[in-house]
Design an enzyme around this catalytic site. Structure first.
Site, mmCIF file in Angstrom:
data_model
loop_
_atom_site.group_PDB
_atom_site.id
_atom_site.type_symbol
_atom_site.label_atom_id
_atom_site.label_comp_id
_atom_site.label_asym_id
_atom_site.label_seq_id
_atom_site.Cartn_x
_atom_site.Cartn_y
_atom_site.Cartn_z
ATOM 1 C CG ASN A 10 -1.844 1.121 1.324
ATOM 2 O OD1 ASN A 10 -1.808 2.029 0.488
ATOM 3 N ND2 ASN A 10 -2.692 1.123 2.331
ATOM 4 C CE LYS A 17 -0.382 2.702 6.489
ATOM 5 N NZ LYS A 17 -1.797 3.001 6.504
ATOM 6 C CG HIS A 178 -12.655 3.298 3.094
ATOM 7 N ND1 HIS A 178 -13.300 4.395 3.622
ATOM 8 C CD2 HIS A 178 -11.359 3.468 3.362
ATOM 9 C CE1 HIS A 178 -12.419 5.190 4.193
ATOM 10 N NE2 HIS A 178 -11.219 4.647 4.046
ATOM 11 C CG HIS A 206 -13.552 1.840 6.774
ATOM 12 N ND1 HIS A 206 -12.855 0.650 6.711
ATOM 13 C CD2 HIS A 206 -12.619 2.799 6.984
ATOM 14 C CE1 HIS A 206 -11.568 0.885 6.868
ATOM 15 N NE2 HIS A 206 -11.397 2.188 7.029
ATOM 16 C CG LEU A 207 -16.811 4.737 11.653
ATOM 17 C CD1 LEU A 207 -17.567 4.866 12.973
ATOM 18 C CD2 LEU A 207 -17.248 5.839 10.689
ATOM 19 N NE ARG A 239 -9.327 12.346 4.205
ATOM 20 C CZ ARG A 239 -9.373 11.073 3.814
ATOM 21 N NH1 ARG A 239 -10.380 10.635 3.090
ATOM 22 N NH2 ARG A 239 -8.418 10.244 4.142
ATOM 23 C CG ASP A 281 -5.427 9.297 17.797
ATOM 24 O OD1 ASP A 281 -4.769 8.566 17.042
ATOM 25 O OD2 ASP A 281 -5.988 8.880 18.846
ATOM 26 C CB CYS A 282 -11.034 8.653 17.537
ATOM 27 S SG CYS A 282 -12.568 8.322 18.350
ATOM 28 N N GLY A 332 -14.341 2.325 14.559
ATOM 29 C CA GLY A 332 -15.512 1.434 14.608
ATOM 30 C C GLY A 332 -15.253 0.169 15.414
ATOM 31 C CD GLU A 384 -8.906 -1.190 4.313
ATOM 32 O OE1 GLU A 384 -8.349 -0.845 5.379
ATOM 33 O OE2 GLU A 384 -9.263 -0.377 3.447
HETATM 34 P P1 ADP Z 1 -6.403 4.329 8.937
HETATM 35 O O1 ADP Z 1 -7.599 4.932 8.271
HETATM 36 O O2 ADP Z 1 -5.185 5.195 8.880
HETATM 37 O O3 ADP Z 1 -6.153 2.879 8.564
HETATM 38 P P2 ADP Z 1 -7.299 3.214 11.467
HETATM 39 O O4 ADP Z 1 -8.367 2.362 10.860
HETATM 40 O O5 ADP Z 1 -6.126 2.534 12.090
HETATM 41 O O6 ADP Z 1 -6.783 4.337 10.486
HETATM 42 O O7 ADP Z 1 -8.010 4.115 12.583
HETATM 43 C C1 ADP Z 1 -7.331 5.112 13.278
HETATM 44 C C2 ADP Z 1 -8.301 5.738 14.264
HETATM 45 O O8 ADP Z 1 -8.762 4.733 15.171
HETATM 46 C C3 ADP Z 1 -7.656 6.840 15.106
HETATM 47 O O9 ADP Z 1 -8.530 7.946 15.194
HETATM 48 C C4 ADP Z 1 -7.519 6.177 16.465
HETATM 49 O O10 ADP Z 1 -7.569 7.092 17.521
HETATM 50 C C5 ADP Z 1 -8.756 5.284 16.473
HETATM 51 N N1 ADP Z 1 -8.646 4.260 17.533
HETATM 52 C C6 ADP Z 1 -7.800 3.214 17.573
HETATM 53 N N2 ADP Z 1 -7.947 2.555 18.760
HETATM 54 C C7 ADP Z 1 -8.893 3.230 19.477
HETATM 55 C C8 ADP Z 1 -9.497 3.058 20.752
HETATM 56 N N3 ADP Z 1 -9.136 2.072 21.576
HETATM 57 N N4 ADP Z 1 -10.454 3.944 21.123
HETATM 58 C C9 ADP Z 1 -10.823 4.942 20.311
HETATM 59 N N5 ADP Z 1 -10.294 5.159 19.101
HETATM 60 C C10 ADP Z 1 -9.349 4.317 18.672
#
Ligand code: ADP
Length: 400
Positions: A10, A17, A178, A206-207, A239, A281-282, A332, A384
């Site tokens: 990727n 990656k 996605h 897909h979050l 975004r 970052d969530c 998610g 994926e």
């Molecule tokens: P990408 O789209 O780069 O592949 P990911 O699918 O790895 O990203 O998702 C990254 C997001 O998931 C970040 O916002 C991260 O904070 C969130 N995340 C990962 N683990 C947790 C968790 N335990 N609680 C809340 N959010 C999480």
């Protein structure tokens, strides 16, 4: 069954990656990333058999250097000869690709021709393909497109309310992204509820850093929140998602923004990051909102969840029945907080949350987090890379 290993690549503008996937199990045997490419800070990380190693890259620190280093490491670990194919994630396949494709000169040319639809992604994907062909030319290379799964969307879902000529002459339409993730989790969800996929209707969310929501009927995408680019739809890490296009004119005409500045604003400085002023970052925002009482972090999360729920409700209009929603991606799969806010917003559609199951379902666990009287609310970890590996093998079986 004998092991079939696929190297999945990727390639982004400054990163590669990679993972080796056992295509029978879909599980990763080795994973890694080369980051900050094209700068002297370039790094190369590799994880194999529960051991992680960080290596430095040699000048010119580019994608080719990363792939050359990868080949050297795979030789050292005696993995090179176990590979059967290289599967490349390619972001945009336009209307040309509704399925994965063995990479040929013509396929590469088409990917290059589609760069106007994904200027940040397709050229980077091509760089990865060229580098892999140079270093691993003896292996078949397969392109798996993010957009391919959504080629089943009907016209009424993929056309914008714009002059038809813009679609005919300039390919301006909605594409959806996605795809590997949405198609994978729908298949897993059907298995989970014990119903044939062709009889199922799901809305998958897909979050991750990027977020998209898709309505899936009988295993086919019929509408999705992302459009011409991955900027449309729900709000994301950095975004904006949907907004009134009038804001863009206002920014340019009255606030002195250049088109490039607007691009950066909407793609990199908005969403959770822009609203919170803290992070994209969530996990960090949950920490700030829930343990430190940070009001803007809380507000950013509230808007994020509300917009996801609104999209799920909107996409339900594209279906005639609905078995349930699926949560996947880093957020998610792990954020019980986000899932709770989203589900609570959807009681009108008969979604009700089982609080305990929601809290317990994270870190790669699949489960239904709804109450018995609710529609399904499923958490399904995505894979994926596993999809890219299995589709690569499928393509080889069909064409070779
Ligand atoms: P990408 O789209 O780069 O592949 P990911 O699918 O790895 O990203 O998702 C990254 C997001 O998931 C970040 O916002 C991260 O904070 C969130 N995340 C990962 N683990 C947790 C968790 N335990 N609680 C809340 N959010 C999480």
């Amino acid at each position: 069954m004998s092991q079939i290993h696929v190297l999945v690549i990727n390639c982004g503008s400054s990163s590669v990656k990679f993972s080796i996937i056992d295509s029978n199990s879909g599980q990763a045997v080795l994973t890694g990333i080369a980051e900050r490419l094209l700068s002297a800070k370039a790094s190369f990380k590799l994880s194999y058999q529960q051991q992680s190693e960080q290596l430095s890259l040699k000048a010119p620190y580019d994608h080719q250097a990363a792939i050359t280093e990868l080949v050297q490491q795979l030789t050292r670990l005696a993995l090179l000869d176990t590979l059967s194919a290289v599967g490349h994630r390619v972001v945009h396949g336009g209307e040309h690709f509704s399925a994965p494709s063995l990479i040929t000169k013509e396929v590469k040319q088409t990917i290059a021709d589609l760069a106007h639809l994904a200027p940040l992604h397709n050229p980077a994907n091509l760089t990865g393909i060229n580098a892999a062909e140079k270093a691993l030319g003896h292996l078949p290379q397969v392109a798996v497109f993010d957009t391919a799964f959504h080629q089943s969307m009907p016209e009424k879902a993929y056309l914008y309310g714009l002059p038809y000529e813009l679609y005919q002459e300039h390919d301006i339409r909605r594409y959806g992204f996605h795809g590997s993730s949405h198609s994978f989790v729908a298949g897993q969800a059907a298995n989970f509820i014990g119903k044939p996929l062709r009889q199922c209707s799901f809305i998958s969310a897909h979050l991750g850093n990027g977020c998209s929501i898709t309505a899936i009927k009988a295993g086919q995408s019929i509408d999705s929140s992302m459009g011409f680019t991955p900027l449309e739809g729900v709000m994301m890490g950095s975004r904006s998602g949907d907004l009134d296009p009038g804001i863009i004119f206002h920014l340019i005409e009255h606030l002195g923004y250049s088109p490039e500045q607007v691009q950066t604003l909407l793609n990199k400085d908005s969403g959770l990051l822009g609203l919170s002023g803290l992070s994209n970052d969530c996990r960090e925002l949950e920490q700030a909102a829930l343990t430190q009482g940070n009001k803007r972090a809380k507000l950013a999360l509230e808007i994020f969840c509300y917009r996801i729920a609104k999209y799920i409700a909107a996409l339900s209009a594209s279906l005639t029945s609905l078995d349930g929603v699926i949560f996947t991606g880093g957020i998610g799969e792990n954020s019980s907080y986000v899932r709770e806010q989203v589900i609570n917003q959807l009681s009108l559609l008969n979604f009700h949350l089982d609080q305990d199951k929601n809290r317990e379902t994270r870190f790669g666990k699949s489960d239904d987090i709804s109450t018995p009287s609710s529609r399904y609310a499923l958490v399904i970890p995505t894979n994926e890379e596993g999809v890219i590996a299995s589709q690569s093998i499928q393509v080889l079986q069909e064409v070779l």
